[in-house]
Design a protein around this motif. Sequence first.
Motif: not given
Length: 55
Positions: A23-33, A48-54, A41-42, A16-17
């Motif tokens: 800023f990543i809020g609490s209780l966030v799940v970022v999927m593999s890759g 988060v299941t897909k790439d997020v642009p700048d 800001t998440v 995961v990059r």
Amino acid sequence: MLDNRPGSDLIEREPVRIGKGCFIGSLVVVMSGVTIGDFVTVQPMSLVTKDVPDR
């Protein structure tokens, strides 16, 4: 029966990059890759299941 123990081929492992200034809020799940771009800001309790642009 599924064999999902450590080292099993059933577990997907990819890095995961997370960009700078995020800023990543609490209780966030970022999927593999997934890549999260710079200055993103998440919101708390997000999946988060897909790439997020700048920005």
